[in-house]
Design an enzyme around this catalytic site. Structure first.
Site, PDB file in Angstrom:
ATOM      1  N   LYS A 178      26.573  35.356  47.929  1.00 18.33           N
ATOM      2  CA  LYS A 178      26.540  36.826  47.842  1.00 18.33           C
ATOM      3  C   LYS A 178      25.369  37.370  48.663  1.00 18.33           C
ATOM      4  O   LYS A 178      25.496  38.387  49.358  1.00 18.33           O
ATOM      5  CB  LYS A 178      26.447  37.259  46.372  1.00 18.33           C
ATOM      6  CG  LYS A 178      27.763  37.086  45.656  1.00 18.33           C
ATOM      7  CD  LYS A 178      27.676  37.143  44.150  1.00 18.33           C
ATOM      8  CE  LYS A 178      29.044  36.727  43.569  1.00 18.33           C
ATOM      9  NZ  LYS A 178      29.066  36.590  42.133  1.00 18.33           N
ATOM     10  N   GLN A 211      25.483  37.486  37.060  1.00 19.15           N
ATOM     11  CA  GLN A 211      26.299  36.290  37.292  1.00 19.15           C
ATOM     12  C   GLN A 211      26.685  35.651  35.954  1.00 19.15           C
ATOM     13  O   GLN A 211      25.817  35.350  35.135  1.00 19.15           O
ATOM     14  CB  GLN A 211      25.500  35.306  38.175  1.00 19.15           C
ATOM     15  CG  GLN A 211      26.280  34.100  38.624  1.00 19.15           C
ATOM     16  CD  GLN A 211      27.452  34.455  39.554  1.00 19.15           C
ATOM     17  OE1 GLN A 211      27.315  35.254  40.467  1.00 19.15           O
ATOM     18  NE2 GLN A 211      28.602  33.865  39.305  1.00 19.15           N
ATOM     19  N   ASP A 220      31.350  44.827  39.822  1.00 22.32           N
ATOM     20  CA  ASP A 220      32.318  43.806  39.414  1.00 22.32           C
ATOM     21  C   ASP A 220      33.529  44.441  38.726  1.00 22.32           C
ATOM     22  O   ASP A 220      34.543  43.773  38.516  1.00 22.32           O
ATOM     23  CB  ASP A 220      31.666  42.840  38.409  1.00 22.32           C
ATOM     24  CG  ASP A 220      31.273  41.523  39.038  1.00 22.32           C
ATOM     25  OD1 ASP A 220      31.842  41.190  40.089  1.00 22.32           O
ATOM     26  OD2 ASP A 220      30.398  40.834  38.474  1.00 22.32           O
TER      27      ASP A 220
END
Ligand code: NAD
Length: 278
Positions: free
Chosen positions: A49, A93, A116
């Site tokens: 990322k 995460q 997300d």
């Protein structure tokens, strides 16, 4: 023999578009990635990322917290990031260590920064088709389907898996494009028969080589979301690639299919967040 859907090429094109728009319009975009503990797979994802941010011209802020981080410490960090004007997107995460409540952590992220699209507000918006952020992995699958030139409208679509992260939102995105959608799961009866109806088959099960050729219709588009690590260390998908590729019309490989798409959509969502917060 199926045509291979090249996730590397499609994801590279999306990242280039993001990079070009950021450069052209002089947009300042920032993504904060929070990682707790030492899970090696999570570490790899976070590094990827970071690299994608560098490529796109997005500023990345990394917060690596120790395994024993408390709920209060994590929530305080999220509050700080929610209020930080340089941070447009926040990603925590997953999975988190056991002592941390993932649901409460996600709900603490400002929906405007939830790149997300896991926050309940954003999940609800996806349900009614009025969304700012598309969930990264399912949206990546949609891009791959679009890249074949095949229209979803009116097609029989079967999604195997009903997780909140992949299966359910995937079904919703196919429905938004007028697919006739069936969701299968561990209690589905006659799974092979249901799958054989699919013009578009999406596998998000998490079991290596789960989808075999007898479950696939001749000429179908097969999207393999699965990422499974075999004992020999190699990655493999949920689809038995060798035999299914003999029968399908289009197929995604693992690696090099859905995987790179998730990060590309994350970059797109971060740019969207930056523009919305301007
Ligand atoms: P999950 O474990 O939350 O969900 C798996 C789903 O499969 C469940 O809904 C379950 O009902 C279904 N299932 C299990 N056994 C089944 C059976 N015998 N028959 C039919 N359905 C069955 O997993 P997830 O988070 O949705 O992830 C699925 C896979 O996708 C995993 O391999 C994961 O690593 C991968 N994944 C990849 C990406 C990516 O970027 N490519 C992103 C997220 C997840």
């Amino acid at each position: 023999m199926a045509q291979i859907i090249d996730g590397k090429a499609v994801s590279a094109a999306i990242k280039e578009q993001v990079r070009d728009e950021i450069a052209r319009d002089g947009i300042k975009a920032g993504l904060a990635v929070v990682i707790v503990g030492n899970d090696p797979a999570s570490r790899v994802y976070v590094n990827n990322k970071k690299k994608a941010c560098e490529f796109c011209g997005i500023q990345s802020f990394e917060y690596a917290l120790p395994e024993e981080t408390t709920m209060q410490e994590l929530l305080e960090l999220i509050d700080t990031l929610n209020n930080d004007k340089n941070v447009n997107g926040i990603l925590v995460q997953l999975p988190l260590p056991e002592q941390l409540d993932e649901k409460a952590v996600i709900e603490r992220i400002s929906p405007q920064k939830d790149v997300d699209a896991f926050h309940e507000t954003n999940v609800g918006k996806i349900m009614i088709g009025n969304y700012s952020f598309l969930p990264c992995t399912p949206a990546g699958c949609m891009e791959l389907i679009h890249s074949t030139g095949i229209s979803v409208s009116g097609k029989e679509c079967v999604v195997i898996g009903r997780s909140n992260i992949v299966g359910k939102p995937m079904a919703m995105l196919l429905l938004h494009e007028n697919g006739t959608v069936t969701i299968c799961h561990s209690r589905t009866k006659d799974l092979a028969e249901v799958c054989r109806r699919a013009d578009i088959l999406v596998a998000a099960v998490g079991k290596p080589n789960f989808v075999t050729a007898d479950m696939v219709k001749e000429g179908a588009v097969v999207i393999d979301v699965g990422i499974n690590r075999l004992e020999n260390g190699k990655l493999c998908g949920d689809v038995k690639f060798d035999e299914v590729s003999e029968k399908a019309g289009w197929i995604t490989p693992v690696p090099g299919g859905v995987g790179p798409m998730t990060i590309a959509v994350l970059m797109k969502n971060t740019l969207t967040a930056a523009k919305l917060q301007k």
